[in-house]
Design an enzyme around this catalytic site. Structure first.
Site, PDB file in Angstrom:
ATOM      1  N   TYR A 158       0.814  -1.216   0.000  1.00  0.00           N
ATOM      2  CA  TYR A 158       0.000   0.000   0.000  1.00  0.00           C
ATOM      3  C   TYR A 158       0.845   1.261   0.000  1.00  0.00           C
ATOM      4  O   TYR A 158       0.433   2.300  -0.504  1.00  0.00           O
ATOM      5  CB  TYR A 158      -1.040  -0.029   1.128  1.00  0.00           C
ATOM      6  N   HIS A 217      -5.768  -2.747   6.367  1.00  0.00           N
ATOM      7  CA  HIS A 217      -5.151  -3.795   5.558  1.00  0.00           C
ATOM      8  C   HIS A 217      -4.251  -4.719   6.368  1.00  0.00           C
ATOM      9  O   HIS A 217      -3.549  -5.550   5.814  1.00  0.00           O
ATOM     10  CB  HIS A 217      -4.382  -3.176   4.394  1.00  0.00           C
TER      11      HIS A 217
END
Lengths: 751, 751
Positions: free
Chosen positions: A282, A435
């Site tokens: 990410y 996440h």
């Protein structure tokens, strides 16, 4: 010539301005630096420098040639701006995504090549967007918590605006004031409003989604010189407070503490070392808006000193990110990370070039840029191209590194232990935002870019529409995030924090010690006290280069102390073909699941056995190399061969294996193991070299509250002793083991 | 100088001869060409030429430098000739295997570099072997049907002698007559006898094992100028007849028809096209003794014209073998073949160099030699090195090829259909000797060197001692050879010929037609009438390049006619991740085997479904590429997802998937399918390109005894018609389908 054309340009601008005076105060262009275009990423001076060097800067010239060929081909195909219909991977999604890139590149080509066909192309496409956008409803797909208009989610709309702002900046002066007015009024301003004030649940957060939103609003604001948009980008929507309990599609809190805006998005997710709390996959995704907007701010608002913000964390984060990749440049798939993403992705071209240009001109970055084989077509790309041309490149050497997590660097971290071709990634970080996985004190192990013990990664096929629209699959939650999917300990078949994000995000592991001074012994040790209330786990991981062994090996000491008796499962997700075990096992005729929930329902049991001795060994072969696990076991332990893939109705999971060591009904225990990489096998020569383990015995010779000591005997009978300090790791230590005294200062003793 | 030293040499020889006159008539050396050394592989003239070119032939120089470094390092380590103890992969096995190569190379170095240290090294090691061998019993491991002395099987002893003969030849003149006498009497002669007259079950056969035996006996015979050994090599053991019913370890007949010797071994296994009946993996293995002995015969006994034997089949076989490799040079794993074996193996360096030198100097071979990056250090290697140096190399282009099987070329064959990156390997051959699989009309499919539909290969980890001593595993028989392990039809869950070698080796499939003239359509069609008595299978396979599709696709028409109703299973061994199906299926909670025997016991059923329409589709993703199977199905069909790995107590099998189409209780039926390769996925750009099938419908529009016609409709609605002639394929055809007339000559119609 140039002077005359400049003069004409100025006249034109004055004339245009005059014509529009009073219509909209934003259009009152003054002849200061800020009113020049391009100014955002390309600058007037940069364009001048680039044009002067063209033909003489190989990697830049090559990139330019490729981009030109690509865009010329697109121009040939004509412009398509379809009415939005599809999810990721579907036609309209892919087309609009492609258009944003094409627009940005065409804009750059117009500036560098000074060829009006590119400007016209950008203008024509923007006008088509303008025509469509002014009456465009929300995207028809309803799955997102924040629907976009061009795309099914605001996130993708924001991506679009980040790119298209750059295109607009490049052709700004090519357009008439009237044309600009039309675009800004009907397309850019409402577009920026939709992704911000109209979608606060998306925009007003600290999250990679919001970073894109902030950058999009800010960049178009900089081009339009719209202070309101710029402020909204930097500080969030003025006066807006969101419900701090609401969650997004991924289960993350919408706005836990009310912070928002680009600066908050730099402040919160990055540790002082530049580790991004969601992990490298990410970070790579977020990197582009962080850096491209930062570059724009640097160019247009130099007074903000954005690259110095939070002690230069943006540039530090690039170094951290590059260090979070394996020998092939693939990012370690911590948390939700799709394997195979690497520093060859275009966001990292941006990162590397910007880091070089605006950072310390690290010559190591030039070697990565050389591998990337392309540069940004802007001032920073020019700097890199010149550096490479002038033979300044040096290898980017990755060493062991310990990266703290948390805004202040005190929420655990990630340690990467490197020795020769062996890399061990030890995660003792915080939850990692929405996440994050429930994988406290987990690790993965690599040899020269190949996985030895894998981290599963995510359960998602990004942008493959047939697989759940390219989005997270339900197995991401039921399998990939669960503790049993990781190389760490599971207590009583439940995941850490009961797989509850609310609980997990309150805690983080704590470093015991990290030591990388000794070239032969790299060690990281960390403690987790909250994953299972009442149980403390202390894991000490080392990569040791012993001259008697062919390659460095891993030593893993997991010490568990609990206030009650538990069942512990300890998986090893090895990849490849079983070569040998030193224990007996039975393989069942029918395969049953390993359990019913918490990820166990996704594992089939392929074999079950018991240790035959004090050390249980498994050797396997993967991609032409041999590996051996040696684990200290006892008579009551059980050993399971498992395979992922149960309860997987859409074949979303990979059929990967594990050996799981189970220890029943015990309060305090120690899992000690080594993993050796050794030898090789070639199907061409058909010769098996060094296919046997060199470790004869692992023995726990001391295990107290303060110290754990392991004796490692190799096949030649030579022994080594590793003692780890379970606390007070900075002190002087003096330990007596079997009548011998051992003294040292620091975390560990090894000899 | 040279002349004087030659003169001295001659004197020396005369002197030596005189000294030994009468002791052994074989030692009566005359001063003709045959008595010069080296003569076997290196020749006196060749050595002279090589020395003259040294430093001026890059690939040769480089090879020489590497070999020198390798052998110098070995010499440093000292000589070890341990008492034999181990199976393949174990220490003594590996050491003696290494020694034979080292001896051969050291001998060559002595000749080329004229440095006596190499000759001394060879001599010293040979003397150690002489000392050990004269009292050496049979190898202690008893598993082989023909135990060796240095190794557990005569095969490896023969390998050793093939290499060591060359070493002996190289240092022949360095040794005194007395030394030669000692070596020949105590080592070479008894060694040759042990692998021949003492092991007739090994030697007196047509089999790759015997080829090694023949070459070993023949080569040492040539060096020693021992006509008895040379004759034994060429024609087998004089007067010996073996029981024709006995079998070897692999289940092959020991000597079915009484033939033996090197010439018989050329005669029998090679078809006139050069296809070797055991398949490319064993051809590669047999190639070295075939060619190195042929080269020796060519050099020492040119009157035999060995390279012209059977219309030059030895050189033809090299071309066939190179064509039996994929885009990466990996051999197709037909029959027992370990995947990954490729033309980079040293035997193929021999093959390529000899083919170039003694064949037609094909410039394509030079490009393979360039990829191999090394040459033989002999006359043929010199020729190749000079060819490369003089820029004669051209690409070795592999086209579609049809290779007949059988000594006379009338026992079926193997067709390889190639179009762009797609390769289809269609096997309609004979049994393939003891290494054959029960896989009539099976195929495998490749894209650019990667498997699309795999052939499993063998169940063996060659030379990995931990896996059953590196030998065939029992799963080779219970799984890898069985029909269900292949991409062909299985009737009533039984293998072809009931998996009986005696029956299978009596039969072969028959070509219907083969056509490769049309660049866009490559077709092979063949019939099998004996695999299941009473059932006839006619399979027509095509690779078609349709301008509307991105890549060539495969069309497969399997027509089955039986005298009774049967159950047919039709597997597709796809590799990779399921992306989409157009049919519904259920995945079971526990996995059961697909059946109880004939390989079915090794398959778990992971999913079961029924067709939802007239075409069942499966798409998958493998190594970044998409593939789609489209198969004509009906309501009564069943679809199974299976995975290999059941009843595999030692984890010997790979966990690979298949989709199996089952059709119950039917006499005559047709399996029609296409496989498309399409698009790509990159985890770096995360973009999925062309991820959907372009074939909308497959429809059988005619199926009669004489013709089968398939209409293929693509997603744009365009249709193509493929008609195959099920017999009389050379005639003129005239077919009426739905009122339209189609006329053509030859096997198929396509438009």
């Amino acid at each position: 010539m140039l002077k005359i054309s400049n003069f004409l340009l100025i006249l034109l601008i004055i004339f245009s301005c005059a014509k529009n005076t009073g219509q909209n105060s934003n259009y009152n262009v003054e002849l200061n630096a800020n009113s020049e275009h391009p100014k955002l990423i390309l600058t007037k001076q940069g364009v001048k420098d680039i044009r002067a060097q063209l033909g003489n800067i190989p990697i830049f010239d090559k990139t330019l040639e490729k981009v030109k060929a690509e865009i010329d081909a697109e121009i040939e195909l004509g412009i398509e701006t379809p009415i939005p219909v599809h999810y990721s991977g579907g036609y309209t999604h892919v087309r609009h995504k492609r258009n944003m890139v094409v627009l940005q590149k065409a804009g750059v080509l117009y500036q560098i090549l000074d060829d009006a066909k590119y400007a016209k192309y950008v203008k024509d496409m923007l006008m088509q967007y303008e025509k469509m956008y002014k009456t465009l409803p929300l995207h028809p797909k309803t799955r997102s918590y924040a629907r976009g208009k061009l795309f099914w989610q605001c996130l993708n709309d924001s991506n679009w605006l980040v790119y298209v702002s750059q295109a607009y900046d490049c052709i700004y002066n090519y357009l008439s004031l009237e044309e600009r007015n039309k675009l800004e009024t009907n397309l850019f301003k409402p577009f920026a409003d939709h992704i911000s004030v109209d979608s606060p649940q998306f925009y007003q957060r600290v999250h990679n989604h919001s970073t894109w939103g902030n950058a999009a609003v800010g960049m178009i604001g900089l081009v339009m010189d719209d202070q309101e948009l710029i402020d909204r980008a930097l500080y969030g929507i003025k006066g807006l407070k969101l419900n701090t309990k609401e969650k997004d599609d991924d289960g993350g809190f919408l706005n836990k503490d009310g912070k928002a805006g680009f600066l908050a998005n730099i402040e919160e997710p990055f540790s002082p070392d530049g580790y991004y709390n969601e992990g490298p996959y990410y970070q790579r995704y977020a990197m582009y808006p962080f850096l491209i907007f930062a570059e724009a701010l640097h160019n247009v608002k130099p007074e903000l000193k954005i690259f110095e913000y939070k002690e230069g964390v943006l540039l530090k984060s690039i170094n951290a990110l590059l260090n979070l990749s394996d020998a092939d440049g693939d990012f370690f798939p911590l948390n939700d990370g799709q394997k195979g993403m690497s520093y060859y992705t275009s966001a990292l071209v941006t990162a590397v070039d910007i880091s070089y240009h605006f950072g310390g001109q690290d010559p190591g970055l030039l070697s990565i840029a050389t591998e990337q084989d392309r540069v940004l077509l802007d001032d920073s790309g020019l700097a890199v191209a010149l550096g490479i041309k002038n033979s300044k490149a040096e290898p980017f050497s990755k060493k062991s590194i310990n990266l703290s997590d948390g805004p202040k660097g005190n929420q655990g971290g990630v340690a990467i232990l490197r020795n020769e071709d062996i890399e061990l990634v030890f995660k003792y970080a915080a939850q990692g935002s929405s996440h994050g996985h429930y994988d406290k004190l987990s690790y993965s192990l690599y040899e020269d870019g190949e996985e030895i013990l894998q981290d599963y990664g995510l359960s998602r096929f990004v942008n493959i529409e047939q697989k759940g629209g390219g989005n997270y699959l339900k197995e991401n939650k039921t399998w990939a995030k669960q503790t049993i999917a990781h190389n760490t300990v599971v207590q009583n078949e439940t995941s850490h924090f009961n797989a509850k994000y609310e609980i997990g995000s309150k805690h983080h592991s704590v470093l015991n010690y990290y030591s990388s001074e000794n070239n032969h012994v790299q060690v990281a040790s960390a403690r987790e006290s909250n994953a299972y209330p009442g149980t403390e786990m202390l894991r000490t991981m080392a990569v040791i280069k012993d001259e008697d062994l062919e390659k460095p090996y891993m030593l893993d000491i997991m010490k568990i102390s609990s206030d009650k008796a538990n069942k512990y499962d300890f998986p090893y997700y090895f990849l490849g073909q079983v070569i040998q075990t030193n224990f007996e096992y039975k393989t069942p005729k029918t395969l049953n699941t390993f359990g019913d929930r918490n990820g166990y329902q996704h594992l089939f049991v392929e074999g079950q056995g018991k240790p035959s001795s004090d050390n249980s060994k498994l050797s396997w072969l993967n991609k032409g190399k041999f590996y051996t696990l040696t684990s200290v076991t006892n008579n009551n332990d059980e050993l399971f061969f498992t395979r992922i893939g149960a309860n997987d109705p859409k074949f979303n999971l990979r059929r990967d294996a594990a050996l799981i060591l189970r220890r029943n009904n015990i309060k305090n225990t120690l899992f000690v193991s080594t993993i050796e990489a050794h030898g090789s096998y070639s199907p061409v020569t058909e010769s098996a070299i060094n296919s046997n383990s060199s470790i004869k015995e692992l023995k726990v010779v001391l295990d107290s509250d303060n110290y754990t000591a392991i004796k490692i005997t190799n096949i030649n009978g030579k022994t080594k002793l590793f003692i780890t300090a379970n606390s007070n790791n900075n002190s002087k230590h003096n330990v007596n083991i079997n009548g011998n005294n051992y003294q040292w200062t620091g975390g560990y003793y090894f000899k």
